[in-house]
Design a protein around this motif. Structure first.
Motif, PDB file in Angstrom:
ATOM      1  N   GLN A 191     -72.371 -79.407  -2.001  1.00 56.96           N
ATOM      2  CA  GLN A 191     -72.310 -79.516  -3.428  1.00 56.96           C
ATOM      3  C   GLN A 191     -73.108 -78.707  -4.004  1.00 56.96           C
ATOM      4  N   LEU A 237     -68.416 -81.538 -17.912  1.00 55.93           N
ATOM      5  CA  LEU A 237     -68.439 -81.187 -16.448  1.00 55.93           C
ATOM      6  C   LEU A 237     -67.543 -79.874 -16.215  1.00 55.93           C
ATOM      7  N   THR A 238     -66.498 -79.726 -16.840  1.00 49.51           N
ATOM      8  CA  THR A 238     -65.497 -78.643 -16.844  1.00 49.51           C
ATOM      9  C   THR A 238     -65.925 -77.297 -17.258  1.00 49.51           C
ATOM     10  N   TYR A 294     -71.435 -79.027 -14.520  1.00 51.61           N
ATOM     11  CA  TYR A 294     -70.999 -79.804 -13.197  1.00 51.61           C
ATOM     12  C   TYR A 294     -72.702 -79.502 -12.443  1.00 51.61           C
ATOM     13  N   GLY A 317     -68.557 -75.726 -10.172  1.00 49.86           N
ATOM     14  CA  GLY A 317     -68.538 -77.124 -10.231  1.00 49.86           C
ATOM     15  C   GLY A 317     -66.935 -77.735 -10.175  1.00 49.86           C
ATOM     16  N   ARG A 318     -66.936 -78.555 -11.017  1.00 49.26           N
ATOM     17  CA  ARG A 318     -65.553 -79.519 -10.980  1.00 49.26           C
ATOM     18  C   ARG A 318     -64.430 -78.797 -11.250  1.00 49.26           C
ATOM     19  N   ASP A 366     -66.180 -86.453 -18.029  1.00 50.13           N
ATOM     20  CA  ASP A 366     -65.235 -85.741 -18.691  1.00 50.13           C
ATOM     21  C   ASP A 366     -64.058 -86.703 -18.921  1.00 50.13           C
ATOM     22  N   SER A 400     -69.430 -90.100  -7.677  1.00 52.86           N
ATOM     23  CA  SER A 400     -68.410 -89.836  -8.627  1.00 52.86           C
ATOM     24  C   SER A 400     -67.330 -90.699  -8.520  1.00 52.86           C
ATOM     25  N   GLN A 432     -63.609 -86.969 -14.466  1.00 56.90           N
ATOM     26  CA  GLN A 432     -64.823 -87.279 -13.569  1.00 56.90           C
ATOM     27  C   GLN A 432     -66.141 -88.024 -14.440  1.00 56.90           C
TER      28      GLN A 432
END
Length: 182
Positions: free
Chosen positions: A49, A167-168, A173, A3-4, A137, A93, A124
């Motif tokens: 994605q 998300l991190t 994410y 993800g991110r 985040d 986003s 994000q």
């Protein structure tokens, strides 16, 4: 990484590669402070994605400032909308943050060099179009990339993390994005 974190890693690798290329170019040293600005809008019809194919429209703005202490500060503003080719559903986003990084590599004394990337602000936010925020985040976080003498990637670490970073951390994410686009 997923993800991110993977996206930030890719951004950091790109930034480090650009920095290394600038250093290797033998260009004349820049004045103590320089400012650069850019705003770009792109459409990618082959976007992906979390293994979901689709289309992504992105607007990105950046201000860059080279500081006399050997760091470079980037101010980012980014908004993108990803639409799944499988379901037609979309997710938005938004990011508004500042990143500081070293211009010259840090010699680690073991034949490796590192670049740090410290982010502050809204890293994000994911939301449904005209709908609720799904996750965000926010707060400081530092990523460090280390390369060996030949420029090959050695490691990627996260430190100085404060604030919520769902998300991190831990693949959050894709855990948020996949259900929203299904």
């Amino acid at each position: 990484m997923r993800g991110r974190s993977l996206q930030l890693f890719a951004l950091a690798v790109l930034a480090a590669t650009v920095l290394l290329a600038l250093m290797a170019s033998g260009a004349v040293a820049a004045p103590a402070i320089q400012h650069h600005s850019a705003k770009v809008t792109t459409t990618n019809t082959d976007a992906n994605q979390c293994d979901i194919p689709g289309t992504q429209v992105e607007t990105f703005m950046a201000n860059v400032e080279e500081l006399p202490n050997g760091t470079r500060r980037f101010e980012f503003w980014e908004r993108w909308v990803f639409t799944s080719a499988l379901t037609g559903k979309s997710i938005e986003s938004f990011a508004a943050e500042q990143m500081t990084t070293n211009v010259d590599p840090i010699e680690n004394g073991d034949g490796t060099v590192s670049f740090f990337f410290t982010f502050n602000g809204l890293e994000q936010q994911l939301k449904l179009p005209n709908g609720p925020v799904l996750a965000r985040d926010v707060g400081p976080i530092t990523f460090t990339l280390t390369f060996d003498a030949s420029g090959d990637f050695v490691s990627f670490t996260i430190s100085g993390e404060k604030g919520p970073h769902p998300l991190t951390d831990g693949g959050g994410y894709c855990n948020i994005l996949i259900p929203a686009l299904s």
